[in-house]
Design a protein around this motif. Structure first.
Motif, PDB file in Angstrom:
ATOM      1  N   ILE A  14     -37.848 -74.209  41.956  1.00 35.87           N
ATOM      2  CA  ILE A  14     -36.752 -74.129  42.929  1.00 35.87           C
ATOM      3  C   ILE A  14     -35.427 -73.966  42.197  1.00 35.87           C
ATOM      4  O   ILE A  14     -34.591 -73.136  42.561  1.00 35.87           O
ATOM      5  CB  ILE A  14     -36.704 -75.383  43.842  1.00 35.87           C
ATOM      6  CG1 ILE A  14     -37.987 -75.523  44.651  1.00 35.87           C
ATOM      7  CG2 ILE A  14     -35.468 -75.354  44.746  1.00 35.87           C
ATOM      8  CD1 ILE A  14     -38.241 -74.418  45.651  1.00 35.87           C
ATOM      9  N   ARG A  15     -35.241 -74.728  41.144  1.00 36.61           N
ATOM     10  CA  ARG A  15     -33.994 -74.642  40.370  1.00 36.61           C
ATOM     11  C   ARG A  15     -33.862 -73.278  39.706  1.00 36.61           C
ATOM     12  O   ARG A  15     -32.774 -72.713  39.654  1.00 36.61           O
ATOM     13  CB  ARG A  15     -33.932 -75.764  39.346  1.00 36.61           C
ATOM     14  CG  ARG A  15     -33.818 -77.111  40.012  1.00 36.61           C
ATOM     15  CD  ARG A  15     -33.683 -78.235  39.000  1.00 36.61           C
ATOM     16  NE  ARG A  15     -34.179 -79.434  39.649  1.00 36.61           N
ATOM     17  CZ  ARG A  15     -34.967 -80.316  39.099  1.00 36.61           C
ATOM     18  NH1 ARG A  15     -35.352 -80.184  37.845  1.00 36.61           N
ATOM     19  NH2 ARG A  15     -35.375 -81.367  39.766  1.00 36.61           N
ATOM     20  N   ALA A  33     -28.634 -73.395  50.559  1.00 36.25           N
ATOM     21  CA  ALA A  33     -29.594 -74.212  51.315  1.00 36.25           C
ATOM     22  C   ALA A  33     -30.348 -73.389  52.350  1.00 36.25           C
ATOM     23  O   ALA A  33     -31.533 -73.644  52.604  1.00 36.25           O
ATOM     24  CB  ALA A  33     -28.875 -75.379  51.977  1.00 36.25           C
ATOM     25  N   LYS A  34     -29.695 -72.376  52.942  1.00 28.74           N
ATOM     26  CA  LYS A  34     -30.341 -71.546  53.967  1.00 28.74           C
ATOM     27  C   LYS A  34     -31.548 -70.790  53.415  1.00 28.74           C
ATOM     28  O   LYS A  34     -32.440 -70.423  54.167  1.00 28.74           O
ATOM     29  CB  LYS A  34     -29.358 -70.524  54.518  1.00 28.74           C
ATOM     30  CG  LYS A  34     -28.350 -71.076  55.469  1.00 28.74           C
ATOM     31  CD  LYS A  34     -27.454 -69.951  55.953  1.00 28.74           C
ATOM     32  CE  LYS A  34     -26.253 -70.487  56.692  1.00 28.74           C
ATOM     33  NZ  LYS A  34     -25.319 -69.420  57.064  1.00 28.74           N
ATOM     34  N   LYS A  35     -31.585 -70.561  52.131  1.00 30.54           N
ATOM     35  CA  LYS A  35     -32.654 -69.770  51.514  1.00 30.54           C
ATOM     36  C   LYS A  35     -33.948 -70.562  51.326  1.00 30.54           C
ATOM     37  O   LYS A  35     -34.966 -70.004  50.950  1.00 30.54           O
ATOM     38  CB  LYS A  35     -32.207 -69.242  50.148  1.00 30.54           C
ATOM     39  CG  LYS A  35     -30.911 -68.486  50.156  1.00 30.54           C
ATOM     40  CD  LYS A  35     -31.089 -67.107  50.701  1.00 30.54           C
ATOM     41  CE  LYS A  35     -29.758 -66.366  50.604  1.00 30.54           C
ATOM     42  NZ  LYS A  35     -29.821 -65.045  51.128  1.00 30.54           N
ATOM     43  N   PHE A  36     -33.893 -71.871  51.575  1.00 28.87           N
ATOM     44  CA  PHE A  36     -35.050 -72.723  51.320  1.00 28.87           C
ATOM     45  C   PHE A  36     -35.472 -73.465  52.569  1.00 28.87           C
ATOM     46  O   PHE A  36     -34.651 -73.815  53.403  1.00 28.87           O
ATOM     47  CB  PHE A  36     -34.720 -73.736  50.208  1.00 28.87           C
ATOM     48  CG  PHE A  36     -34.377 -73.094  48.904  1.00 28.87           C
ATOM     49  CD1 PHE A  36     -35.371 -72.657  48.047  1.00 28.87           C
ATOM     50  CD2 PHE A  36     -33.057 -72.903  48.538  1.00 28.87           C
ATOM     51  CE1 PHE A  36     -35.067 -72.045  46.847  1.00 28.87           C
ATOM     52  CE2 PHE A  36     -32.732 -72.295  47.343  1.00 28.87           C
ATOM     53  CZ  PHE A  36     -33.735 -71.864  46.495  1.00 28.87           C
ATOM     54  N   ASP A  37     -36.756 -73.727  52.658  1.00 25.32           N
ATOM     55  CA  ASP A  37     -37.306 -74.490  53.770  1.00 25.32           C
ATOM     56  C   ASP A  37     -37.420 -75.953  53.342  1.00 25.32           C
ATOM     57  O   ASP A  37     -38.523 -76.458  53.103  1.00 25.32           O
ATOM     58  CB  ASP A  37     -38.671 -73.921  54.170  1.00 25.32           C
ATOM     59  CG  ASP A  37     -39.241 -74.593  55.404  1.00 25.32           C
ATOM     60  OD1 ASP A  37     -38.447 -75.111  56.218  1.00 25.32           O
ATOM     61  OD2 ASP A  37     -40.482 -74.607  55.547  1.00 25.32           O
ATOM     62  N   VAL A  43     -31.989 -79.894  48.587  1.00 29.51           N
ATOM     63  CA  VAL A  43     -31.264 -78.819  47.891  1.00 29.51           C
ATOM     64  C   VAL A  43     -30.123 -79.422  47.082  1.00 29.51           C
ATOM     65  O   VAL A  43     -29.886 -79.035  45.931  1.00 29.51           O
ATOM     66  CB  VAL A  43     -30.759 -77.752  48.887  1.00 29.51           C
ATOM     67  CG1 VAL A  43     -29.869 -76.731  48.188  1.00 29.51           C
ATOM     68  CG2 VAL A  43     -31.928 -77.063  49.574  1.00 29.51           C
ATOM     69  N   SER A  44     -29.435 -80.379  47.664  1.00 23.73           N
ATOM     70  CA  SER A  44     -28.342 -81.057  46.963  1.00 23.73           C
ATOM     71  C   SER A  44     -28.832 -81.729  45.684  1.00 23.73           C
ATOM     72  O   SER A  44     -28.159 -81.696  44.649  1.00 23.73           O
ATOM     73  CB  SER A  44     -27.699 -82.091  47.892  1.00 23.73           C
ATOM     74  OG  SER A  44     -26.643 -82.748  47.259  1.00 23.73           O
ATOM     75  N   TYR A  45     -30.018 -82.319  45.743  1.00 18.85           N
ATOM     76  CA  TYR A  45     -30.610 -82.945  44.555  1.00 18.85           C
ATOM     77  C   TYR A  45     -30.842 -81.901  43.459  1.00 18.85           C
ATOM     78  O   TYR A  45     -30.517 -82.130  42.297  1.00 18.85           O
ATOM     79  CB  TYR A  45     -31.921 -83.649  44.912  1.00 18.85           C
ATOM     80  CG  TYR A  45     -32.681 -84.114  43.697  1.00 18.85           C
ATOM     81  CD1 TYR A  45     -32.274 -85.257  43.004  1.00 18.85           C
ATOM     82  CD2 TYR A  45     -33.775 -83.396  43.219  1.00 18.85           C
ATOM     83  CE1 TYR A  45     -32.951 -85.674  41.870  1.00 18.85           C
ATOM     84  CE2 TYR A  45     -34.451 -83.819  42.080  1.00 18.85           C
ATOM     85  CZ  TYR A  45     -34.032 -84.945  41.408  1.00 18.85           C
ATOM     86  OH  TYR A  45     -34.698 -85.345  40.280  1.00 18.85           O
ATOM     87  N   LEU A  50     -29.104 -79.329  38.246  1.00 18.90           N
ATOM     88  CA  LEU A  50     -28.584 -78.171  37.515  1.00 18.90           C
ATOM     89  C   LEU A  50     -27.183 -78.450  36.975  1.00 18.90           C
ATOM     90  O   LEU A  50     -26.839 -78.041  35.875  1.00 18.90           O
ATOM     91  CB  LEU A  50     -28.579 -76.935  38.424  1.00 18.90           C
ATOM     92  CG  LEU A  50     -29.953 -76.373  38.768  1.00 18.90           C
ATOM     93  CD1 LEU A  50     -29.843 -75.352  39.895  1.00 18.90           C
ATOM     94  CD2 LEU A  50     -30.609 -75.763  37.533  1.00 18.90           C
ATOM     95  N   LYS A  51     -26.390 -79.154  37.762  1.00 16.62           N
ATOM     96  CA  LYS A  51     -25.041 -79.537  37.324  1.00 16.62           C
ATOM     97  C   LYS A  51     -25.113 -80.515  36.155  1.00 16.62           C
ATOM     98  O   LYS A  51     -24.370 -80.389  35.173  1.00 16.62           O
ATOM     99  CB  LYS A  51     -24.287 -80.183  38.485  1.00 16.62           C
ATOM    100  CG  LYS A  51     -23.019 -79.496  38.835  1.00 16.62           C
ATOM    101  CD  LYS A  51     -22.353 -80.058  40.060  1.00 16.62           C
ATOM    102  CE  LYS A  51     -22.234 -81.559  40.036  1.00 16.62           C
ATOM    103  NZ  LYS A  51     -21.442 -82.108  41.099  1.00 16.62           N
TER     104      LYS A  51
END
Length: 90
Positions: A14-15, A33-37, A43-45, A50-51
Motif C-alpha cells: 500500500i505504501r 484516501a479515495k484510491k483505496f478501499d 490511510v493516515s497510518y 512514510l513520513k
C-alpha cells in the motif's frame, strides 16, 4: 534517516502504491484516501509511516494536508544501493 525505517516503510505494498501515486506531484490526503478501499485512519497510518521514514513530506494549505515525495531521500537510497551494482569483483 535510518535505512531500517526506510525499508520497513517500503516493504508494504500500500505504501509503495502511495509513493507511485505521488510521482505525479503533490496530492491532498483525501484524494490519496479515495484510491483505496480502507478507512481514512488506515490511510493516515500508512502516510505517517512514510513520513516517519522521510520518504514523503507534508504541507498544509487552508484545511487541506498535501503530501509529496522527498526526492533527496530517494537519491540517498539510490546512491547507497548503487555501490552494489558495479559488477566488478573487489
Amino acid at each position: 534517516m535510518g535505512f531500517a525505517e526506510t525499508f520497513k516503510a517500503l516493504s508494504d505494498p500500500i505504501r509503495r502504491e502511495i509513493l507511485v501515486m505521488l510521482r505525479e506531484g503533490k496530492m491532498p490526503a483525501g484524494e490519496i484516501a479515495k484510491k483505496f478501499d480502507m478507512t481514512g485512519a488506515t490511510v493516515s497510518y500508512h502516510l505517517s509511516q512514510l513520513k516517519k521514514a522521510e520518504l514523503i513530506r507534508e504541507s498544509k494549505y487552508k484545511n487541506f494536508v498535501y503530501y509529496e515525495l522527498n526526492a533527496s531521500i530517494f537519491e540517498e537510497i539510490m546512491l547507497w544501493l548503487s555501490q552494489f551494482g558495479s559488477g566488478k569483483e573487489q
